[in-house]
Design an enzyme around this catalytic site. Structure first.
Site, PDB file in Angstrom:
ATOM      1  N   ILE A   1       0.806  -1.176   0.049  1.00  0.00           N
ATOM      2  CA  ILE A   1      -0.038  -0.011   0.139  1.00  0.00           C
ATOM      3  C   ILE A   1       0.704   1.110  -0.015  1.00  0.00           C
ATOM      4  O   ILE A   1       0.256   2.347  -0.150  1.00  0.00           O
ATOM      5  CB  ILE A   1      -0.915   0.002   0.910  1.00  0.00           C
ATOM      6  CG1 ILE A   1      -0.231  -0.238   2.663  1.00  0.00           C
ATOM      7  CG2 ILE A   1      -2.240  -0.880   0.999  1.00  0.00           C
ATOM      8  CD1 ILE A   1      -1.174  -0.286   3.659  1.00  0.00           C
ATOM      9  N   GLY A   2       2.228   1.059   0.259  1.00  0.00           N
ATOM     10  CA  GLY A   2       3.064   2.227   0.245  1.00  0.00           C
ATOM     11  C   GLY A   2       4.446   2.089   0.405  1.00  0.00           C
ATOM     12  O   GLY A   2       4.852   0.995   0.668  1.00  0.00           O
ATOM     13  N   ARG A   3       5.514   2.796  -0.020  1.00  0.00           N
ATOM     14  CA  ARG A   3       6.759   2.483  -0.029  1.00  0.00           C
ATOM     15  C   ARG A   3       7.518   3.728   0.428  1.00  0.00           C
ATOM     16  O   ARG A   3       7.095   4.940  -0.174  1.00  0.00           O
ATOM     17  CB  ARG A   3       7.113   2.181  -1.350  1.00  0.00           C
ATOM     18  CG  ARG A   3       8.420   1.763  -1.407  1.00  0.00           C
ATOM     19  CD  ARG A   3       8.807   1.277  -2.895  1.00  0.00           C
ATOM     20  NE  ARG A   3       8.367   0.023  -3.421  1.00  0.00           N
ATOM     21  CZ  ARG A   3       8.943  -1.051  -3.390  1.00  0.00           C
ATOM     22  NH1 ARG A   3      10.297  -1.229  -3.162  1.00  0.00           N
ATOM     23  NH2 ARG A   3       8.316  -2.229  -3.599  1.00  0.00           N
TER      24      ARG A   3
ATOM     25  N   GLY B   1      11.780   1.242   3.614  1.00  0.00           N
ATOM     26  CA  GLY B   1      11.202  -0.216   3.422  1.00  0.00           C
ATOM     27  C   GLY B   1       9.629   0.052   3.162  1.00  0.00           C
ATOM     28  O   GLY B   1       9.159   1.202   2.383  1.00  0.00           O
TER      29      GLY B   1
ATOM     30  N   VAL C   1       5.126  -0.805   3.177  1.00  0.00           N
ATOM     31  CA  VAL C   1       4.138  -0.964   3.803  1.00  0.00           C
ATOM     32  C   VAL C   1       3.103  -1.918   3.114  1.00  0.00           C
ATOM     33  O   VAL C   1       2.585  -1.534   2.164  1.00  0.00           O
ATOM     34  CB  VAL C   1       3.478   0.411   4.353  1.00  0.00           C
ATOM     35  CG1 VAL C   1       2.160   0.347   5.240  1.00  0.00           C
ATOM     36  CG2 VAL C   1       4.550   1.104   5.267  1.00  0.00           C
TER      37      VAL C   1
ATOM     38  N   LYS D   1       4.375  -2.706   8.477  1.00  0.00           N
ATOM     39  CA  LYS D   1       5.636  -1.873   7.666  1.00  0.00           C
ATOM     40  C   LYS D   1       6.766  -2.625   7.924  1.00  0.00           C
ATOM     41  O   LYS D   1       7.358  -2.989   9.017  1.00  0.00           O
ATOM     42  CB  LYS D   1       5.877  -0.518   8.300  1.00  0.00           C
ATOM     43  CG  LYS D   1       6.924   0.202   7.963  1.00  0.00           C
ATOM     44  CD  LYS D   1       6.562   1.773   8.520  1.00  0.00           C
ATOM     45  CE  LYS D   1       7.866   2.532   7.944  1.00  0.00           C
ATOM     46  NZ  LYS D   1       7.462   4.086   8.236  1.00  0.00           N
TER      47      LYS D   1
ATOM     48  N   ASP E   1      10.003  13.032  12.971  1.00  0.00           N
ATOM     49  CA  ASP E   1       9.920  12.754  11.560  1.00  0.00           C
ATOM     50  C   ASP E   1       8.374  13.179  11.014  1.00  0.00           C
ATOM     51  O   ASP E   1       7.593  12.484  10.506  1.00  0.00           O
ATOM     52  CB  ASP E   1      10.015  11.390  11.064  1.00  0.00           C
ATOM     53  CG  ASP E   1      10.275  11.236   9.515  1.00  0.00           C
ATOM     54  OD1 ASP E   1      10.383  12.334   8.956  1.00  0.00           O
ATOM     55  OD2 ASP E   1      10.253  10.290   9.045  1.00  0.00           O
TER      56      ASP E   1
ATOM     57  N   ASP F   1      15.555   6.406  12.343  1.00  0.00           N
ATOM     58  CA  ASP F   1      16.498   7.643  12.816  1.00  0.00           C
ATOM     59  C   ASP F   1      17.857   6.759  12.628  1.00  0.00           C
ATOM     60  O   ASP F   1      18.686   7.610  12.362  1.00  0.00           O
ATOM     61  CB  ASP F   1      16.204   7.830  14.375  1.00  0.00           C
ATOM     62  CG  ASP F   1      16.129   9.119  14.520  1.00  0.00           C
ATOM     63  OD1 ASP F   1      15.344   9.922  13.788  1.00  0.00           O
ATOM     64  OD2 ASP F   1      16.650   9.385  15.557  1.00  0.00           O
TER      65      ASP F   1
HETATM   66  P1  ATP Z   1       9.610   7.937   4.769  1.00  0.00           P
HETATM   67  O1  ATP Z   1      10.164   6.748   4.179  1.00  0.00           O
HETATM   68  O2  ATP Z   1      10.532   9.157   4.265  1.00  0.00           O
HETATM   69  O3  ATP Z   1       9.526   8.038   6.049  1.00  0.00           O
HETATM   70  P2  ATP Z   1       6.811   7.652   4.041  1.00  0.00           P
HETATM   71  O4  ATP Z   1       6.393   8.234   5.453  1.00  0.00           O
HETATM   72  O5  ATP Z   1       6.005   7.926   2.920  1.00  0.00           O
HETATM   73  O6  ATP Z   1       8.453   8.044   3.765  1.00  0.00           O
HETATM   74  P3  ATP Z   1       6.676   4.874   4.895  1.00  0.00           P
HETATM   75  O7  ATP Z   1       6.251   5.327   6.312  1.00  0.00           O
HETATM   76  O8  ATP Z   1       7.254   3.507   4.835  1.00  0.00           O
HETATM   77  O9  ATP Z   1       7.173   5.978   4.082  1.00  0.00           O
HETATM   78  O10 ATP Z   1       4.999   4.870   4.464  1.00  0.00           O
HETATM   79  C1  ATP Z   1       4.733   4.518   3.061  1.00  0.00           C
HETATM   80  C2  ATP Z   1       3.152   4.852   2.743  1.00  0.00           C
HETATM   81  O11 ATP Z   1       2.490   3.888   3.173  1.00  0.00           O
HETATM   82  C3  ATP Z   1       2.706   6.100   3.335  1.00  0.00           C
HETATM   83  O12 ATP Z   1       2.897   7.389   2.567  1.00  0.00           O
HETATM   84  C4  ATP Z   1       1.383   5.890   3.502  1.00  0.00           C
HETATM   85  O13 ATP Z   1       0.712   6.428   2.593  1.00  0.00           O
HETATM   86  C5  ATP Z   1       1.143   4.115   3.729  1.00  0.00           C
HETATM   87  N1  ATP Z   1       0.920   4.158   5.042  1.00  0.00           N
HETATM   88  C6  ATP Z   1       1.945   4.013   6.052  1.00  0.00           C
HETATM   89  N2  ATP Z   1       1.445   3.604   7.154  1.00  0.00           N
HETATM   90  C7  ATP Z   1       0.234   2.919   7.069  1.00  0.00           C
HETATM   91  C8  ATP Z   1      -1.268   2.633   7.845  1.00  0.00           C
HETATM   92  N3  ATP Z   1      -1.228   2.351   9.016  1.00  0.00           N
HETATM   93  N4  ATP Z   1      -2.231   2.822   7.027  1.00  0.00           N
HETATM   94  C9  ATP Z   1      -2.409   2.919   5.708  1.00  0.00           C
HETATM   95  N5  ATP Z   1      -1.472   3.371   4.952  1.00  0.00           N
HETATM   96  C10 ATP Z   1      -0.219   3.479   5.524  1.00  0.00           C
HETATM   97 MG    MG Z   2       5.790   7.117   7.225  1.00  0.00          MG
END
Ligand code: ATP
Ligand code: MG
Length: 337
Positions: free
Chosen positions: A42-44, A48, A50, A65, A163, A190
């Site tokens: 759902i996200g990257r 890492g 997610v 995650k 963050d 971190d």
């Molecule tokens: P960075 O790696 O710089 O911290 P980020 O916050 O976008 O950036 P991740 O924390 O890995 O990276 O999250 C990636 C994406 O996954 C996020 O942009 C968010 O849209 C989605 N995501 C993270 N946690 C959840 C959650 N609990 N429920 C739904 N979507 C999530």
């Molecule tokens: Mg994040």
């Protein structure tokens, strides 16, 4: 703590790390990665991925995650203890609920409440696709939720987020706004981020970027990031012009004036309370920037505490459009605004 189950597979020994999962009714169960059904990414982020996963036994959907972690067993133990602290406090409605953690093949799996989207994706869709803007009443609720979450983390869990940015503020169709990526995932990120330069972290406060100020991390650095975040969500783009190098970032953030939101931007009026709140967070001098006890008394926060806003309807409407256009799974991976 982390029991290790050894399973025979041919002549190899596979190590499966077992974690504790806290599910409905605060019940705790042992779990391994094999208890989870992977339903896709759902996200990257930079550290890492997610994925949506389902706990097979109960059907509980969660966001998992996975971060590459080089921590040894002693550090794992410490992280697990830290996570317990976070897991035991589910009484703040503005922070994402944690379910559990496990370490597998050098990865740390952090299981948490599944939300519908994050504000990085949401605002880009609203401003760039729909050519609309996020109404100030929604921005006010985001400010309220985030400042309350940050205050809660500091007061009750002694956690400084480090963050704060749009992708770490999540939302759902019920109208919830929740902060994520603090505590254990924050610590892991971190420790990786320490080896990276400040250029990877555009929301960082001047005192964090400036190599001459080596003081300890103060909540006020998060207050700056909150100001940057709200500014970005209000105007639909990152507050600074695009940086072409880390040097440019350093020069602008450390030596230049702080971004200040105007009452009127592209013909859109913001209230004095909102503008003042954002600009107060963006006071360049760390010592003059307020901490949370002051921020929660700000007229903007006070006025939104009792304000009825149908954000559920607003979020649902936008999220439905995102989904219809294939945006819900759209992943953001650019570190540069
Ligand atoms: P960075 O790696 O710089 O911290 P980020 O916050 O976008 O950036 P991740 O924390 O890995 O990276 O999250 C990636 C994406 O996954 C996020 O942009 C968010 O849209 C989605 N995501 C993270 N946690 C959840 C959650 N609990 N429920 C739904 N979507 C999530
Ligand atoms: Mg994040």
């Amino acid at each position: 703590m982390f029991c290790r189950n050894y399973r025979e597979k041919g002549s190899d020994q596979l190590v499966i790390s077992t974690g504790k999962l806290r599910i409905e009714n605060n019940e705790e169960v042992d779990f391994t990665s094999e208890d989870l059904l992977d339903e896709g990414e759902i996200g990257r982020g930079a550290y890492g991925t997610v994925n949506k996963m389902t706990y097979k036994k109960t059907g509980l959907a969660m966001a998992v995650k996975r971060i590459r972690s080089t921590v040894d067993e002693k550090q794992q133990k410490q992280l697990k203890m830290d996570l317990d602290v976070v897991m035991n406090s589910s009484n703040c409605p503005y922070i994402v609920q944690f379910y559990g953690v496990l370490f597998k093949e050098g990865d740390c799996w952090i299981c948490m409440e599944l939300m519908d989207s994050s504000f990085d994706k949401f605002y880009r869709f609203v401003y760039e696709r729909l050519k609309e803007r996020i109404p100030e009443v929604v921005l006010g609720k985001i400010a309220l939720a985030t400042v309350k979450a940050l205050h809660y983390l500091k007061e009750h869990l002694e956690i400084i987020h480090r963050d704060v940015k749009p992708s770490n503020i999540l939302l759902d169709r019920r109208g919830a706004i929740k902060l994520c990526d603090f505590g254990i995932s924050g610590q892991l990120v971190d420790s990786i981020a320490k080896t990276r330069d400040a250029g990877c972290r555009p929301y960082m406060a001047p005192e964090r970027i400036d190599p001459l100020t080596g003081s300890g991390y103060d909540v006020r650095s998060d207050v700056w990031s909150l100001g940057m975040t709200l500014y970005e969500l209000a105007i639909g783009r990152f507050p600074y012009p695009k940086w072409n190098s880390v040097f440019e970032q350093l020069t602008q953030v450390v030596n230049g004036p702080a971004p200040q939101l105007q009452n009127n931007y592209n013909g859109v009026e913001y209230t004095h309370e909102f503008v003042n709140f954002v600009n107060t967070c963006l006071i360049k001098e760390e010592q003059s920037r307020p901490k949370y006890s002051q921020l929660i008394e700000h007229p903007l926060i006070k006025s939104y505490e009792g304000k009825e806003v149908d954000i559920s309807r607003y979020f649902t409407n936008i999220l439905n459009q995102m989904e219809a256009q294939g945006y819900a799974t759209y992943t953001m991976n650019d570190q540069w605004p």
